[in-house]
Design a protein around this motif. Structure first.
Motif, PDB file in Angstrom:
ATOM      1  N   SER A  45      23.776 121.638   2.271  1.00 17.06           N
ATOM      2  CA  SER A  45      23.184 120.845   3.764  1.00 17.06           C
ATOM      3  C   SER A  45      22.139 120.035   3.417  1.00 17.06           C
ATOM      4  CB  SER A  45      22.299 122.111   4.511  1.00 17.06           C
ATOM      5  OG  SER A  45      21.819 121.572   5.518  1.00 17.06           O
ATOM      6  N   LEU A  46      21.517 119.781   2.348  1.00 15.12           N
ATOM      7  CA  LEU A  46      20.723 118.791   2.188  1.00 15.12           C
ATOM      8  C   LEU A  46      21.431 117.670   1.756  1.00 15.12           C
ATOM      9  CD1 LEU A  46      17.754 117.760   1.719  1.00 15.12           C
ATOM     10  CD2 LEU A  46      18.010 118.724  -0.765  1.00 15.12           C
ATOM     11  N   LEU A  47      22.488 117.677   1.003  1.00 17.37           N
ATOM     12  CA  LEU A  47      23.408 116.706   0.478  1.00 17.37           C
ATOM     13  C   LEU A  47      24.108 115.834   1.655  1.00 17.37           C
ATOM     14  CD1 LEU A  47      24.759 117.894  -3.031  1.00 17.37           C
ATOM     15  CD2 LEU A  47      23.150 116.043  -2.500  1.00 17.37           C
ATOM     16  N   LEU A  48      24.175 116.943   2.514  1.00 15.20           N
ATOM     17  CA  LEU A  48      25.343 116.253   3.568  1.00 15.20           C
ATOM     18  C   LEU A  48      24.320 115.488   4.666  1.00 15.20           C
ATOM     19  CD1 LEU A  48      27.654 116.465   5.527  1.00 15.20           C
ATOM     20  CD2 LEU A  48      26.830 118.544   6.649  1.00 15.20           C
ATOM     21  N   CYS A  49      23.010 115.904   4.781  1.00 20.02           N
ATOM     22  CA  CYS A  49      22.234 115.239   5.615  1.00 20.02           C
ATOM     23  C   CYS A  49      21.869 113.912   4.854  1.00 20.02           C
ATOM     24  CB  CYS A  49      20.976 115.821   6.047  1.00 20.02           C
ATOM     25  SG  CYS A  49      21.209 117.493   6.907  1.00 20.02           S
ATOM     26  N   LEU A  50      21.650 113.904   3.590  1.00 22.52           N
ATOM     27  CA  LEU A  50      20.986 112.844   2.812  1.00 22.52           C
ATOM     28  C   LEU A  50      22.233 111.727   2.515  1.00 22.52           C
ATOM     29  CD1 LEU A  50      18.829 114.342   0.170  1.00 22.52           C
ATOM     30  CD2 LEU A  50      18.157 113.218   2.125  1.00 22.52           C
ATOM     31  N   GLY A  51      23.413 112.207   2.606  1.00 24.13           N
ATOM     32  CA  GLY A  51      24.427 111.328   2.411  1.00 24.13           C
ATOM     33  C   GLY A  51      24.729 110.227   3.560  1.00 24.13           C
ATOM     34  N   ARG A  52      24.190 110.748   4.688  1.00 21.67           N
ATOM     35  CA  ARG A  52      23.949 109.838   5.960  1.00 21.67           C
ATOM     36  C   ARG A  52      23.513 108.545   5.629  1.00 21.67           C
ATOM     37  NH1 ARG A  52      22.241 107.780  10.507  1.00 21.67           N
ATOM     38  NH2 ARG A  52      23.595 107.923  12.152  1.00 21.67           N
ATOM     39  N   GLY A  53      22.452 108.439   4.885  1.00 21.73           N
ATOM     40  CA  GLY A  53      21.791 107.152   4.541  1.00 21.73           C
ATOM     41  C   GLY A  53      22.370 106.373   3.383  1.00 21.73           C
ATOM     42  N   VAL A  54      23.278 106.725   2.750  1.00 21.75           N
ATOM     43  CA  VAL A  54      24.266 105.952   1.765  1.00 21.75           C
ATOM     44  C   VAL A  54      25.151 105.103   2.516  1.00 21.75           C
ATOM     45  CG1 VAL A  54      25.239 105.903  -0.249  1.00 21.75           C
ATOM     46  CG2 VAL A  54      23.643 107.880  -0.024  1.00 21.75           C
ATOM     47  N   PRO A  55      24.987 103.563   2.285  1.00 18.92           N
ATOM     48  CA  PRO A  55      25.905 102.731   3.062  1.00 18.92           C
ATOM     49  C   PRO A  55      27.353 102.853   2.619  1.00 18.92           C
ATOM     50  CG  PRO A  55      23.750 101.604   2.254  1.00 18.92           C
ATOM     51  CD  PRO A  55      23.724 102.839   1.763  1.00 18.92           C
ATOM     52  N   ALA A  56      27.673 103.193   1.422  1.00 17.23           N
ATOM     53  CA  ALA A  56      28.672 103.451   0.789  1.00 17.23           C
ATOM     54  C   ALA A  56      29.609 104.568   1.606  1.00 17.23           C
ATOM     55  CB  ALA A  56      29.094 103.712  -0.540  1.00 17.23           C
ATOM     56  N   LEU A  57      28.817 105.609   1.957  1.00 18.02           N
ATOM     57  CA  LEU A  57      29.530 106.754   2.626  1.00 18.02           C
ATOM     58  C   LEU A  57      29.273 106.633   4.276  1.00 18.02           C
ATOM     59  CD1 LEU A  57      27.759 109.586   0.568  1.00 18.02           C
ATOM     60  CD2 LEU A  57      29.962 108.625   0.299  1.00 18.02           C
ATOM     61  N   ALA A  58      28.712 105.578   4.812  1.00 15.86           N
ATOM     62  CA  ALA A  58      28.719 105.381   6.284  1.00 15.86           C
ATOM     63  C   ALA A  58      30.290 105.711   6.917  1.00 15.86           C
ATOM     64  CB  ALA A  58      28.153 104.022   6.530  1.00 15.86           C
ATOM     65  N   PRO A  59      31.174 105.191   6.512  1.00 14.76           N
ATOM     66  CA  PRO A  59      32.561 105.275   7.188  1.00 14.76           C
ATOM     67  C   PRO A  59      32.982 106.939   7.439  1.00 14.76           C
ATOM     68  CG  PRO A  59      32.787 103.597   5.747  1.00 14.76           C
ATOM     69  CD  PRO A  59      31.377 104.239   5.337  1.00 14.76           C
ATOM     70  N   ALA A  80      19.918 114.973  11.295  1.00 15.85           N
ATOM     71  CA  ALA A  80      19.942 115.052   9.843  1.00 15.85           C
ATOM     72  C   ALA A  80      18.582 114.639   9.269  1.00 15.85           C
ATOM     73  CB  ALA A  80      20.686 113.529   9.428  1.00 15.85           C
ATOM     74  N   THR A  81      17.636 114.065   9.876  1.00 17.35           N
ATOM     75  CA  THR A  81      16.135 114.032   9.353  1.00 17.35           C
ATOM     76  C   THR A  81      15.575 115.468   9.308  1.00 17.35           C
ATOM     77  OG1 THR A  81      15.998 111.577  10.098  1.00 17.35           O
ATOM     78  CG2 THR A  81      14.109 113.102   9.501  1.00 17.35           C
ATOM     79  N   LEU A  82      15.758 116.173  10.709  1.00 18.03           N
ATOM     80  CA  LEU A  82      15.050 117.512  10.626  1.00 18.03           C
ATOM     81  C   LEU A  82      16.043 118.730   9.869  1.00 18.03           C
ATOM     82  CD1 LEU A  82      14.292 117.708  14.514  1.00 18.03           C
ATOM     83  CD2 LEU A  82      12.766 117.019  12.678  1.00 18.03           C
ATOM     84  N   LEU A  83      17.089 118.433   9.744  1.00 26.65           N
ATOM     85  CA  LEU A  83      17.861 119.480   8.810  1.00 26.65           C
ATOM     86  C   LEU A  83      17.535 119.266   7.261  1.00 26.65           C
ATOM     87  CD1 LEU A  83      21.265 119.559  10.888  1.00 26.65           C
ATOM     88  CD2 LEU A  83      19.548 121.440  10.520  1.00 26.65           C
ATOM     89  N   ALA A  84      17.463 118.075   7.067  1.00 24.99           N
ATOM     90  CA  ALA A  84      16.907 117.813   5.473  1.00 24.99           C
ATOM     91  C   ALA A  84      15.671 118.306   5.245  1.00 24.99           C
ATOM     92  CB  ALA A  84      17.202 116.215   5.417  1.00 24.99           C
ATOM     93  N   MET A  85      14.599 118.235   6.207  1.00 25.19           N
ATOM     94  CA  MET A  85      13.461 118.754   5.919  1.00 25.19           C
ATOM     95  C   MET A  85      13.556 120.046   5.913  1.00 25.19           C
ATOM     96  SD  MET A  85      10.861 116.521   8.325  1.00 25.19           S
ATOM     97  CE  MET A  85       9.577 117.333   7.977  1.00 25.19           C
TER      98      MET A  85
END
Length: 481
Positions: A82-96, A111-116
């Motif tokens: 779950s943490l990786l899924l939420c943090l991956g949203r902020g990676v530009p290469a994974l944006a698509p 994504a922010t609240l779930l990562a927390m």
């Protein structure tokens, strides 16, 4: 049931509700994106509005919190996913990968609240309870603000998180706070002591009252922009109140804990003999009262022993009080080691000890007394102040008779003890039944000692106790001592 147990009752249902909501949101979103499925299912997506990534992260965290204690490795794996899924949203290469037909897979705020929430899970696992609790409470407050936004503000704040995501994250945050509520800050807030009660009362005033007042003003304000500002102000006030209440509760708990420790220490001193660490007369009387109540109410027998160290005055004359104290301590520890946990061994003064054996008949009492006598006789004092010293004890054994008070039982066992001393010491003797004492008037009973003669019955009844005055557990020294 404790406050913590009552709070835990809702954890499983809330996690199940969050998982169900996420599963429905995932299915309805897939139905909308693929264009297949029944119309009610696709209509459900308009209410839940949860992205597929958000739904997956909620399902993973619900599973992690549900099996956190039973399957730790699996729970950590789900939380990490779950943490990786939420943090991956902020990676530009994974944006698509985080958009499907132009629709976000996971909303930014979700994504922010779930990562927390996932980070708070790992903090609790690492025993950083304060960090984990603060993170869970922050998530709870954020999800609550977005839920209020859907109700009162509509597009000004709620556009970043769907209603279904707000409700699901709210459930996850509550479960995360309560799951390990027996540790850290939550242990203070949920305890049964004065600090916990006061903290919960402050929470009620500092959190619920602002929310109720804020809700009233939000309903009364027709301008949406002002509502958004008021909602942010309300969230700030509640957050500050929660922080202050936590700090005050922790400080009060530390003070209360120190006070309880002092009370336990004083109580222990009041019930223990300072030299040997054994129970004293007061505790002996209490334990007798317990055995007396069980005997009268349930017919449970018990036996009393009176123990006296032989020639103790000669021990003091040989090595002084230091040697006498050493003998008392070692004899007390040795006898305590021969008894059961439920048995009571007390020092009642000088070199005299008393034992109460709950549930023991006369045969078991004799066996226990012989074990105590043999254990003390085996003690050696080589290398001490009096090398070659041998210590023995004399023991009197008396089985409790139905309705018999402590002073009567004490006198019978004490009489048997002195009879053992008169017959050569280092031995165990049985006490006479109370009706034989009345008939024979033995020489070791002083004239002013009163021993109540009781009629033996096949079953104990509480009525005789009600007719007698005084405290049946009153312990009085034997007058013939």
């Amino acid at each position: 049931m404790s406050v913590f147990r009552r709070a835990q009752v809702a954890v499983r249902p809330l996690l199940s509700f969050a998982a169900t909501l996420a599963a429905l949101g995932l299915i309805s979103r897939l139905a909308v994106q693929s264009g297949v499925g029944p119309e009610p299912l696709r209509a459900l997506n308009g209410w839940i509005g949860m992205g597929t990534g958000t739904a997956g992260a909620v399902l993973a965290l619900a599973g992690a919190l549900s099996c956190g204690r039973e399957v730790r490795i699996g729970a950590r794996g789900l939380a990490a996913a779950s943490l990786l899924l939420c943090l991956g949203r902020g990676v530009p290469a994974l944006a698509p990968l985080y958009r499907w037909d132009g629709v976000p897979v996971i909303e930014p705020s979700a994504a922010t609240l779930l990562a927390m929430t996932a980070a708070a899970f790992f903090a609790v696992e690492a025993r950083a309870y304060l960090i984990g609790t603060v993170a869970h409470m922050t998530v709870f407050g954020g999800a609550l603000m977005y839920l209020f936004s859907h109700v009162f503000v509509h597009d000004h704040l709620s556009g970043e998180m769907s209603l279904g995501a707000s409700v699901a994250i709210l459930c996850l945050a509550y479960a995360g706070v309560i799951c390990r509520g027996d540790r850290g800050v939550m242990r203070v807030l949920l305890n049964e002591h004065a600090s916990g009660r006061q903290a919960r009362a402050q929470m009620l005033l500092g959190v619920v009252a602002p929310i109720l007042l804020g809700t009233f003003y939000l309903l009364a304000d027709p301008e949406l922009a002002t509502r958004a500002e008021m909602l942010l102000l309300l969230a700030t006030i509640v957050g500050v109140n929660v922080g202050l209440i936590i700090l005050m509760a922790v400080s009060l708990e530390r003070t209360d804990h120190a006070r309880r420790a002092v009370e336990r220490k004083l109580l222990n001193r009041a019930m223990r003999d300072g030299l040997t660490g054994l129970f004293n007369r007061e505790m002996l009387s209490r334990r007798f009262q317990q055995a007396f109540s069980q005997g009268m109410g349930e017919g449970v027998p018990f036996t009393a022993l009176m123990i006296d160290i032989d020639h103790f005055r000669q021990v003091n004359n040989r090595g002084g009080h230091a040697l006498g104290d050493l003998v008392l301590r070692r004899a007390g520890r040795k006898m305590r080691a021969q008894l059961r946990l439920e048995d009571t061994l007390a020092r009642i003064g000088g070199d005299e000890f008393a034992v109460i054996l709950p549930g023991a008949r006369l045969t078991e009492g004799l066996e226990a007394a012989e074990r105590l006598r043999a254990a003390v006789a085996a003690l050696g004092f080589e290398g001490q102040q009096a090398p070659g010293l041998r210590v023995t004890v004399s023991i009197g054994v008396a089985e409790w008779e139905c309705g018999e008070e402590l002073r009567s039982l004490y006198a019978r066992a004490d009489g048997a003890l002195y009879a053992a001393k008169n017959r050569g010491r280092n031995r165990v003797l049985l006490a006479q039944p109370s009706f034989e004492l009345r008939a024979s008037a033995p020489p070791f009973a002083a004239p002013d000692t009163r021993v109540e003669a009781l009629k033996l019955k096949s079953a104990c009844q509480p009525e005789p106790v009600a007719r007698r005055g005084g405290n049946p557990s009153e312990l009085q020294p034997f007058a013939g001592r």
